[in-house]
Design a protein around this motif. Structure first.
Motif, PDB file in Angstrom:
ATOM      1  N   LYS A 103      10.338  -2.060  -1.301  1.00 18.52           N
ATOM      2  CA  LYS A 103       9.070  -1.827  -0.467  1.00 18.52           C
ATOM      3  C   LYS A 103       8.643  -0.243  -1.047  1.00 18.52           C
ATOM      4  CE  LYS A 103       9.327  -5.437   3.074  1.00 18.52           C
ATOM      5  NZ  LYS A 103       9.547  -5.308   4.413  1.00 18.52           N
ATOM      6  N   ARG A 104       9.603   0.755  -0.376  1.00 14.73           N
ATOM      7  CA  ARG A 104       9.536   1.780  -1.195  1.00 14.73           C
ATOM      8  C   ARG A 104       9.178   1.606  -2.736  1.00 14.73           C
ATOM      9  NH1 ARG A 104      10.076   6.346   1.307  1.00 14.73           N
ATOM     10  NH2 ARG A 104      10.736   5.410   2.922  1.00 14.73           N
ATOM     11  N   LEU A 105       9.407   1.910  -3.484  1.00 16.30           N
ATOM     12  CA  LEU A 105       9.198   1.714  -4.866  1.00 16.30           C
ATOM     13  C   LEU A 105       7.911   1.215  -5.025  1.00 16.30           C
ATOM     14  CD1 LEU A 105      11.939   0.564  -8.036  1.00 16.30           C
ATOM     15  CD2 LEU A 105       9.412   0.312  -7.514  1.00 16.30           C
ATOM     16  N   ILE A 106       7.877  -0.089  -4.491  1.00 18.99           N
ATOM     17  CA  ILE A 106       6.484  -0.230  -4.612  1.00 18.99           C
ATOM     18  C   ILE A 106       4.767   0.620  -4.000  1.00 18.99           C
ATOM     19  CG2 ILE A 106       4.730  -2.254  -4.288  1.00 18.99           C
ATOM     20  CD1 ILE A 106       6.580  -4.333  -4.295  1.00 18.99           C
ATOM     21  N   LEU A 107       5.436   1.422  -2.946  1.00 17.04           N
ATOM     22  CA  LEU A 107       4.121   2.023  -2.760  1.00 17.04           C
ATOM     23  C   LEU A 107       4.071   3.524  -3.816  1.00 17.04           C
ATOM     24  CD1 LEU A 107       2.569   2.469   0.287  1.00 17.04           C
ATOM     25  CD2 LEU A 107       4.792   3.551   1.396  1.00 17.04           C
ATOM     26  N   THR A 108       5.453   3.788  -3.426  1.00 14.84           N
ATOM     27  CA  THR A 108       5.271   5.325  -4.371  1.00 14.84           C
ATOM     28  C   THR A 108       4.442   4.528  -5.479  1.00 14.84           C
ATOM     29  OG1 THR A 108       6.988   6.118  -3.524  1.00 14.84           O
ATOM     30  CG2 THR A 108       6.853   7.145  -5.744  1.00 14.84           C
ATOM     31  N   LYS A 109       4.733   3.652  -5.867  1.00 20.20           N
ATOM     32  CA  LYS A 109       3.645   3.828  -7.603  1.00 20.20           C
ATOM     33  C   LYS A 109       2.252   3.524  -7.640  1.00 20.20           C
ATOM     34  CE  LYS A 109       7.645   1.834 -10.305  1.00 20.20           C
ATOM     35  NZ  LYS A 109       6.862   2.951 -11.537  1.00 20.20           N
ATOM     36  N   LEU A 110       2.399   2.825  -5.999  1.00 18.57           N
ATOM     37  CA  LEU A 110       0.659   2.718  -5.767  1.00 18.57           C
ATOM     38  C   LEU A 110       0.400   4.464  -4.764  1.00 18.57           C
ATOM     39  CD1 LEU A 110      -1.439   0.768  -5.214  1.00 18.57           C
ATOM     40  CD2 LEU A 110      -0.375   0.015  -2.595  1.00 18.57           C
ATOM     41  N   ILE A 111       0.917   4.616  -4.706  1.00 19.64           N
ATOM     42  CA  ILE A 111       0.881   6.018  -3.953  1.00 19.64           C
ATOM     43  C   ILE A 111       0.980   7.140  -5.022  1.00 19.64           C
ATOM     44  CG2 ILE A 111       1.030   7.974  -2.553  1.00 19.64           C
ATOM     45  CD1 ILE A 111       2.486   6.554  -0.987  1.00 19.64           C
ATOM     46  N   ALA A 112       1.082   6.914  -5.631  1.00 16.94           N
ATOM     47  CA  ALA A 112       0.803   7.382  -7.016  1.00 16.94           C
ATOM     48  C   ALA A 112      -0.222   7.432  -7.940  1.00 16.94           C
ATOM     49  CB  ALA A 112       2.570   7.772  -8.152  1.00 16.94           C
ATOM     50  N   GLY A 113      -0.493   6.370  -8.032  1.00 17.59           N
ATOM     51  CA  GLY A 113      -1.550   5.586  -8.688  1.00 17.59           C
ATOM     52  C   GLY A 113      -3.144   6.167  -8.347  1.00 17.59           C
ATOM     53  N   VAL A 114      -3.064   5.970  -7.026  1.00 16.85           N
ATOM     54  CA  VAL A 114      -4.490   6.424  -5.766  1.00 16.85           C
ATOM     55  C   VAL A 114      -4.293   7.903  -6.081  1.00 16.85           C
ATOM     56  CG1 VAL A 114      -5.409   6.301  -3.950  1.00 16.85           C
ATOM     57  CG2 VAL A 114      -4.426   4.025  -4.321  1.00 16.85           C
TER      58      VAL A 114
END
Length: 834
Positions: A103-114
């Motif tokens: 979940k943290r991996l998914i969230l970190t990549k999404l935050i980096a994209g945003v």
């Protein structure tokens, strides 16, 4: 006594110098988005420099939406860059071994994209406003009104919302599809889904796309689809990410399958035989990319069929339903994008770097590898050109959707897209970056070369040379690409190619500067002294009258029927139609300014009075003449006052008025009244050829003199010079504008002295018309000069200057003056004159 020893405790080594895993991982993700942010920002700066160089306010207003597309491009590439690239290089498997939860991996990549998308929007808005402040065109006083505020003329918030939706689509396809190229292709239909829904709503319910935002229903349609679909795609992307990061179930193998696998094969396998190394590499290239080639070929076929449908069935694009128009536009726009992606595959698809290195280690030369890698994509690009050739040749006599896009120009555009995209695929570090940057760079050079071809009159062979430069650069850098040597020489070669592609189209402009017309210093001093002398002798023109007619409505609504109805309501006199005539009678020697709309209305009124006179019965001709004659006399008064004007444009309008008046006086219906006092008065008001040319020369010099005075609008002269320099870059415009006006004045004065000199007319045509216009079809050609002047007079708009100088109508006016002078010695009918 024995001493007890406490058991040792194991403790983890902690150091404040080592970053936490989550902090390091977040920093790694942010750094992955940095190259794309920098490259897209560089392309935006290149777009701004292009706008500043061309300095065309219409281009700026029309293409300001291009700024909003750059964050969308980042949104397309963020997911494949952060996820697809790591899945392809298998670094995602290594990240799963770290003490980081899925979940943290998914969230970190999404935050980096945003975060990267937010940075792109900040850079876009900043550069857009800086461009808005610097793009105020000094050539036009209306430039501030022409360049609208981007947050009022185009709503950017729908672009912001849609870019977030596209970002989520990229994350979903990257988690769902392992192949990088396929994941990017899958973004396209998903990104168009909200637009398809809006088009369907507009087609079904008849909603207009330009409705105001205060309409709640339209607000729901405009933002609702993107918002709802963003939530849906975001949830689907999260589920796909959990599935991709979860342990995969091992495939089950049956014993019968294992026995079949180890059993010796008795069948014979046919192996194709190739006579050359290039043929074998081409065969491998086709079979290694069958899915990609089939997908891109399908896009080409759909675009060809749509173009064929628009051409041969004579379909009116504006009459199509909104949804059908949307599909047509998307299908045609996908063709250049697919062509660009096809070219990117030369050095980026199917593990191209590893395969190229493998072939080089087997002794195959870089040139042969380069030919083999380009063979299939170049063949498909050639097929696109042949398909367009079939449509162009079969549409002769029919309706062609793009009549200005000839077959050679289309071929050059295809060559340019292929060459630039192939070059970018070789120099870019990753497939995703190449797929995002290649279409944008191709579009920028498409616009740049369109300006060079259509406005700067650059020869096609020069554009073809420019288009082959990137392809030649890929061949030169092939050994370094094989060895993966990305050093300063690569960047020097790429920078040199880029500079050549930018500056070679400027060669025609440079030739214009070298051969630019100018006026000799001695000639300029002499003409300026003459202008000052004329100014001192014409003190009566300091306060000229402005001739206006009675208000009858907006000028756009003043058709011939409106003016006829106004004159028919009651019998109108010339003074009632134009009150300024009373002032001309009170001050007979005063000059007058004749606005274009006043001339148009007066010529329509004269036409109406002439038709009434011509249609009168023979028994009522005398009465009709008494009503018609004051209008002819008033026209002569307007002509004399306008001839005294210092403005060049007024002399041109006086020419048109004199042509109409001379034609009216020469009417056969007036033969019986030719000796009457009003007709004699009209004929005597015509100037001689020498006097007319002297008044024209004076107006030309006085108009030119005003260009030398600061803060004074030059009028016609500036308009003429700006027309021929409108497509020139800003530095060319500023440098050439004074010389262009000087050359126009000098050539115009020479035409007054030598009105039949074709060389002077050709030079004047090149100075006052748009670049590339044909002299033989222009207004100064001998073919048009032989036609009657009355047939070439425009009523509704001004014409180019000097069109009617030195032509047959002036000699006909001289004949009228001579006939009137001969009849002065004959007895006149005094009572009729009264």
């Amino acid at each position: 006594m024995s001493q007890t020893i406490a058991p040792a405790r194991l403790s983890t080594y902690e150091s404040s110098n080592l970053p936490k895993p989550n902090t390091w991982f977040a920093w790694k993700e942010y750094r992955q988005t940095l190259p794309m942010v920098l490259m897209l920002s560089a392309l935006m700066l290149a777009w701004i420099l292009f706008l500043l160089a061309v300095d065309n306010i219409h281009l700026t207003h029309d293409f300001q939406i291009v700024f909003y597309l750059f964050p969308g491009l980042f949104a397309i590439g963020a997911g494949p860059m952060l996820i697809g690239n790591e899945r392809f290089s298998r670094t995602l498997d290594w990240l799963m071994l770290l003490p980081i939860s899925p979940k943290r991996l998914i969230l970190t990549k999404l935050i980096a994209g945003v975060a990267g998308l937010a940075v792109m929007w900040c850079i876009t808005i900043l550069l857009l406003y800086l461009t808005r402040l610097t793009m105020l065109n000094p050539q036009s006083t209306a430039s501030l009104r022409s360049f609208h505020d981007p947050f009022t003329s185009i709503d950017p918030w729908i672009f912001v919302l849609h870019s977030i939706y596209v970002l989520l689509c990229g994350f979903y396809t990257s988690w769902r599809i392992r192949n990088q190229f396929a994941s990017v292709i899958a973004i396209v239909p998903l990104a168009c889904l909200p637009l398809v829904c809006i088009a369907i709503v507009g087609n079904v319910f008849g909603a207009r796309l330009n409705a105001t935002l205060s309409d709640g229903m339209w607000l729901l349609v405009k933002y609702g689809f993107s918002s709802v679909l963003s939530v849906v795609v975001g949830y689907m992307g999260y589920r796909a990410a959990l599935a991709a990061l979860s342990p995969q179930q091992a495939p089950s193998i049956r014993l019968s399958q294992m026995a079949e696998a180890i059993r010796p094969s008795t069948s014979t396998v046919s192996v194709p035989v190739f006579r050359t190394q290039i043929a074998s590499m081409i065969h491998q290239s086709i079979h290694g990319n069958r899915g990609v080639l089939a997908m891109l070929s399908g896009i080409f076929i759909i675009g060809w069929l749509v173009l064929l449908w628009l051409t041969h069935f004579e379909v009116a694009f504006g009459r199509l339903a909104p949804f059908a128009r949307f599909l047509v536009v998307i299908s045609l726009l996908l063709v250049p994008v697919a062509l660009s992606w096809l070219s990117v595959g030369v050095f980026k698809f199917d593990g191209a770097p590893e395969k190229v290195r493998f072939l080089a280690e087997r002794g195959i030369s870089p040139t042969r590898i380069w030919i083999a890698r380009n063979a299939v994509p170049f063949a498909l690009a050639t097929t696109v050109v042949l398909g367009y050739a079939v449509i162009s040749l079969s549409s002769q006599g029919g309706t062609h959707p793009f009549p200005q896009l000839s077959l050679p120009i289309f071929g050059l555009y295809v060559l340019g897209i292929y060459s630039i995209s192939t070059w970018i695929s070789q120099v870019s570090p990753a497939l995703i970056i190449a797929m995002v940057l290649a279409p944008v760079a191709s579009f920028l050079f498409f616009v740049w070369l369109s300006i060079a071809v259509f406005q700067w009159a650059a020869p096609l062979w020069l554009i073809g040379l420019i288009m082959t430069l990137p392809l030649i650069a890929t061949w030169i850098m092939m050994p370094r690409y094989i060895d993966s040597r990305e050093r300063w020489k690569n960047w020097c070669i790429s920078g040199g190619v880029l500079l050549l592609m930018i500056f070679i189209p400027c060669v025609p402009v440079g030739m214009i500067l070298l051969n630019s017309p100018s006026m000799a210093a001695s000639t300029k001093q002499s003409l300026m002294r003459e202008a000052e002398s004329l100014r001192r002798r014409t003190a009566s023109d300091d306060n000229p009258f402005v001739l206006n007619v009675t208000k009858m409505g907006a000028i756009d609504e003043l058709t011939h029927e409106v003016i006829t109805h106004f004159l028919e309501r009651q019998e109108r006199t010339p003074v009632e139609f134009m009150p300024a005539l009373k002032a001309l009678n009170d001050f007979p020697g005063q000059a007058a300014l004749l606005p274009a709309e006043t001339l148009a209305r007066w010529l329509r009124a004269i036409q109406y009075q002439r038709v009434r006179f011509d249609q009168a019965n023979e028994g009522k001709k005398a009465e009709a003449f008494e009503q018609y004659a004051p209008w002819l006399v008033a026209t002569a008064q307007i002509l004399s006052a306008t001839r005294r004007s210092e403005r060049w444009i007024d002399q041109e309008r006086a020419d048109r008025l004199e042509i109409v008046l001379a034609d009216a006086v020469s009417d056969d219906q007036l033969t019986a009244f030719r000796d009457r006092g009003p007709i004699r008065k009209v004929i005597q008001s015509f100037p001689t050829i020498a006097d007319r040319n002297a008044l024209r020369r004076r107006a030309v010099l006085m108009t030119w003199r005003r260009t030398q005075v600061p803060d004074v609008l030059p009028g016609l002269l500036l308009d003429l010079a700006s027309r021929s320099l409108a497509s020139s870059p800003r530095f060319v415009y500023k440098r050439q504008l004074p010389h262009q006006m000087d050359a126009i004045v000098e050539t115009a004065l020479s035409i007054l002295d030598h009105p039949n000199d074709t060389v002077l007319k050709e030079r004047f045509h090149s100075l006052v018309t748009s670049p590339g216009s044909d002299f033989a079809a222009g207004p100064y050609s001998d073919r048009l000069a032989k036609k009657p002047a009355i047939n070439r007079v425009r009523v509704d708009s001004d014409q180019l200057p000097a069109v009617f100088w030195g032509q047959q109508w002036e000699r006909e006016v001289e004949m009228l003056r001579g006939q009137a002078h001969e009849s002065d010695s004959k007895p006149t009918k005094t009572q009729d004159e009264q």
